[in-house]
Scaffold this motif. Structure first.
Motif, PDB file in Angstrom:
ATOM      1  N   LYS A   1      23.111  -6.179 107.932  1.00  0.00           N
ATOM      2  CA  LYS A   1      22.430  -7.316 106.989  1.00  0.00           C
ATOM      3  C   LYS A   1      20.800  -7.063 106.762  1.00  0.00           C
ATOM      4  CE  LYS A   1      21.779 -12.015 106.006  1.00  0.00           C
ATOM      5  NZ  LYS A   1      21.529 -13.364 106.587  1.00  0.00           N
ATOM      6  N   ARG A   2      20.486  -6.269 106.134  1.00  0.00           N
ATOM      7  CA  ARG A   2      19.244  -5.691 105.847  1.00  0.00           C
ATOM      8  C   ARG A   2      18.250  -5.344 107.007  1.00  0.00           C
ATOM      9  NH1 ARG A   2      19.129  -6.759 100.512  1.00  0.00           N
ATOM     10  NH2 ARG A   2      20.722  -8.523  99.750  1.00  0.00           N
ATOM     11  N   ASP A   3      18.178  -6.380 107.728  1.00  0.00           N
ATOM     12  CA  ASP A   3      17.059  -6.103 108.981  1.00  0.00           C
ATOM     13  C   ASP A   3      17.377  -6.451 110.329  1.00  0.00           C
ATOM     14  OD1 ASP A   3      17.131  -9.033 108.675  1.00  0.00           O
ATOM     15  OD2 ASP A   3      14.954  -9.226 107.984  1.00  0.00           O
ATOM     16  N   GLU A   4      18.542  -6.897 110.750  1.00  0.00           N
ATOM     17  CA  GLU A   4      18.858  -7.233 112.039  1.00  0.00           C
ATOM     18  C   GLU A   4      19.166  -5.758 112.659  1.00  0.00           C
ATOM     19  OE1 GLU A   4      18.966 -10.029 113.455  1.00  0.00           O
ATOM     20  OE2 GLU A   4      18.446 -11.269 111.900  1.00  0.00           O
ATOM     21  N   GLU A   5      18.648  -5.479 114.038  1.00  0.00           N
ATOM     22  CA  GLU A   5      18.459  -4.536 114.868  1.00  0.00           C
ATOM     23  C   GLU A   5      19.021  -4.581 116.294  1.00  0.00           C
ATOM     24  OE1 GLU A   5      15.407  -0.989 115.823  1.00  0.00           O
ATOM     25  OE2 GLU A   5      15.152  -2.042 113.977  1.00  0.00           O
ATOM     26  N   ILE A   6      19.859  -3.734 116.733  1.00  0.00           N
ATOM     27  CA  ILE A   6      20.238  -3.685 118.303  1.00  0.00           C
ATOM     28  C   ILE A   6      20.234  -1.983 118.353  1.00  0.00           C
ATOM     29  CG2 ILE A   6      22.156  -4.183 119.816  1.00  0.00           C
ATOM     30  CD1 ILE A   6      23.534  -5.960 118.006  1.00  0.00           C
ATOM     31  N   ASP A   7      19.666  -2.001 119.562  1.00  0.00           N
ATOM     32  CA  ASP A   7      19.128  -0.572 120.135  1.00  0.00           C
ATOM     33  C   ASP A   7      19.945  -0.234 121.639  1.00  0.00           C
ATOM     34  OD1 ASP A   7      17.705  -2.085 121.919  1.00  0.00           O
ATOM     35  OD2 ASP A   7      15.844  -1.148 121.270  1.00  0.00           O
ATOM     36  N   LYS A   8      20.948  -0.938 122.083  1.00  0.00           N
ATOM     37  CA  LYS A   8      21.597  -0.504 123.397  1.00  0.00           C
ATOM     38  C   LYS A   8      23.020  -1.405 123.042  1.00  0.00           C
ATOM     39  CE  LYS A   8      19.969  -4.827 126.262  1.00  0.00           C
ATOM     40  NZ  LYS A   8      19.364  -5.062 127.369  1.00  0.00           N
ATOM     41  N   ILE A   9      23.896  -0.843 124.115  1.00  0.00           N
ATOM     42  CA  ILE A   9      25.311  -1.260 124.189  1.00  0.00           C
ATOM     43  C   ILE A   9      25.362  -2.080 125.451  1.00  0.00           C
ATOM     44  CG2 ILE A   9      27.541  -0.412 124.365  1.00  0.00           C
ATOM     45  CD1 ILE A   9      26.496   0.113 121.760  1.00  0.00           C
ATOM     46  N   SER A  10      25.842  -3.116 125.245  1.00  0.00           N
ATOM     47  CA  SER A  10      26.093  -4.001 126.552  1.00  0.00           C
ATOM     48  C   SER A  10      27.457  -3.891 127.152  1.00  0.00           C
ATOM     49  CB  SER A  10      25.898  -5.522 126.089  1.00  0.00           C
ATOM     50  OG  SER A  10      24.551  -5.717 125.721  1.00  0.00           O
ATOM     51  N   GLU A  11      27.645  -4.261 128.370  1.00  0.00           N
ATOM     52  CA  GLU A  11      28.938  -4.205 128.847  1.00  0.00           C
ATOM     53  C   GLU A  11      29.795  -5.605 128.846  1.00  0.00           C
ATOM     54  OE1 GLU A  11      28.774  -2.819 133.008  1.00  0.00           O
ATOM     55  OE2 GLU A  11      28.087  -0.804 132.464  1.00  0.00           O
ATOM     56  N   THR A  12      28.997  -6.836 128.884  1.00  0.00           N
ATOM     57  CA  THR A  12      29.516  -8.026 128.872  1.00  0.00           C
ATOM     58  C   THR A  12      28.659  -8.741 127.915  1.00  0.00           C
ATOM     59  OG1 THR A  12      28.401  -9.035 130.372  1.00  0.00           O
ATOM     60  CG2 THR A  12      30.641  -7.962 130.950  1.00  0.00           C
ATOM     61  N   TYR A  13      29.049  -9.989 127.411  1.00  0.00           N
ATOM     62  CA  TYR A  13      28.163 -10.897 126.620  1.00  0.00           C
ATOM     63  C   TYR A  13      26.861 -11.546 127.440  1.00  0.00           C
ATOM     64  CZ  TYR A  13      32.505 -11.161 123.824  1.00  0.00           C
ATOM     65  OH  TYR A  13      33.379 -10.492 122.951  1.00  0.00           O
ATOM     66  N   ALA A  14      27.434 -11.627 128.625  1.00  0.00           N
ATOM     67  CA  ALA A  14      26.244 -12.310 129.609  1.00  0.00           C
ATOM     68  C   ALA A  14      25.124 -11.094 129.783  1.00  0.00           C
ATOM     69  CB  ALA A  14      26.983 -12.606 130.992  1.00  0.00           C
ATOM     70  N   ASP A  15      25.144 -10.004 129.305  1.00  0.00           N
ATOM     71  CA  ASP A  15      23.916  -9.037 129.269  1.00  0.00           C
ATOM     72  C   ASP A  15      22.770  -9.350 128.792  1.00  0.00           C
ATOM     73  OD1 ASP A  15      25.504  -7.537 131.090  1.00  0.00           O
ATOM     74  OD2 ASP A  15      25.891  -5.824 129.536  1.00  0.00           O
ATOM     75  N   VAL A  16      22.977 -10.561 127.634  1.00  0.00           N
ATOM     76  CA  VAL A  16      21.923 -10.791 127.021  1.00  0.00           C
ATOM     77  C   VAL A  16      21.746 -12.543 127.417  1.00  0.00           C
ATOM     78  CG1 VAL A  16      21.946  -8.942 125.396  1.00  0.00           C
ATOM     79  CG2 VAL A  16      22.919 -11.226 124.987  1.00  0.00           C
ATOM     80  N   ALA A  17      20.600 -13.024 127.065  1.00  0.00           N
ATOM     81  CA  ALA A  17      20.227 -14.469 127.079  1.00  0.00           C
ATOM     82  C   ALA A  17      21.124 -15.107 126.266  1.00  0.00           C
ATOM     83  CB  ALA A  17      18.864 -14.599 127.135  1.00  0.00           C
ATOM     84  N   GLU A  18      21.526 -16.494 126.497  1.00  0.00           N
ATOM     85  CA  GLU A  18      22.075 -17.169 125.758  1.00  0.00           C
ATOM     86  C   GLU A  18      21.622 -17.380 124.388  1.00  0.00           C
ATOM     87  OE1 GLU A  18      23.653 -22.025 125.598  1.00  0.00           O
ATOM     88  OE2 GLU A  18      23.515 -20.784 127.416  1.00  0.00           O
TER      89      GLU A  18
END
Length: 276
Positions: free
Chosen positions: A202-219
């Motif tokens: 969607k134009r400018d959203e970016e992710i640069d790593k693969i997580s193992e679970t949803y809890a790997d990132v903050a809420e």
């Protein structure tokens, strides 16, 4: 008790799911019927193929799978019954079978429909049920249908590849509005070749790593992972990725329309990964 899975695009608002099960049980009251879903989007072959493929592979060999999706794309003269890797799959001859299997079935026959019969959903269900019963009684596939049939083939929706990138299409949005992309873990790693990456959507959203679970990132933070089926998924920890980012499922019908409006909409249906 023979296992029989049931997948359709008919919805759950009216009598049809119950009537279908009634027809199946009239034909053989020992069928153990397992609903996969009746809420697939009409005419969305990539979505249907994703759901059917990943449900079927989790059942034991010998299971019957009834796929009632887009039965009347054209006026049918026959239905298909396939045997593949020990599973039996009944569906319309509309190209979905090869999209589900990602290859031509090992065995397939045509089940011819009576010209005098009204060709509605319940009649088709009855034809499938009788064929399943013949297989249960020990008949071989080629004894109950026409093995000379030339089936309609549709290729599965594949990601686009470049030397330093891979582009996938959104094929499913789940109940949590997590977004599933048609890039498998194997395809991702083969294209990645150990390199770092930026996943753009969607134009400018970016992710640069693969997580193992949803809890790997903050809420509330976005993430990418490979789901239980092995496909790339974009999500938000305890959030709704599709709604927040305005992402949409891929549509063959929209993709085929040649207009600037449709080209703009494709931005919200695709995900691109750049490797460096």
């Amino acid at each position: 008790m023979p296992l029989l899975t049931l997948t359709s695009d008919i919805g759950i608002q009216d009598f049809m799911p119950g009537a279908i099960k009634g027809q199946l049980l009239q034909a053989n009251n020992s069928f153990n019927i397992i609903d996969i879903t009746h809420l697939l989007s009409p005419f969305n072959y990539p979505q249907a193929a994703y759901v059917c493929r990943n449900a079927i592979r989790n059942f034991p060999k010998g299971t019957f799978h009834l796929v009632l999706i887009n039965l009347f794309d054209e006026k049918p003269e026959h239905l298909l019954l396939a045997e593949h890797d020990g599973h039996f799959i009944g569906c319309a001859d509309n190209g979905l079978l090869t999209m589900i299997l990602e290859e031509v079935p090992q065995k397939v026959v045509a089940l011819h429909l009576e010209k005098s019969q009204q060709k509605n959903t319940l009649y088709c269900v009855n034809v499938f049920a009788q064929a399943f019963n013949e297989l249960i009684k020990g008949k071989k596939l080629e004894e109950i249908g026409d093995a000379s049939v030339s089936i309609h083939v549709k290729n599965p929706l594949r990601p686009l590849l470049g030397n330093n990138w891979i582009e996938g299409q959104i094929i499913f949005i789940d109940n949590f509005e997590n977004v599933i992309v048609n890039i498998s873990k194997e395809e991702f790693e083969e294209q990645r070749k150990g390199r770092s990456f930026n996943l753009i959507f969607k134009r400018d959203e970016e992710i640069d790593k693969i997580s193992e679970t949803y809890a790997d990132v903050a809420e509330g933070e976005k993430l990418a992972l490979f789901n239980s089926a092995g496909y790339l998924e974009i999500a938000i920890n305890k959030g709704n990725a599709a709604g927040l980012f305005g992402l949409q499922g891929y549509s063959e019908k929209q993709h085929s329309l040649q207009s600037q409006l449709m080209n703009n909409r494709l931005i919200y249906q695709t995900v691109k990964v750049y490797f460096q």
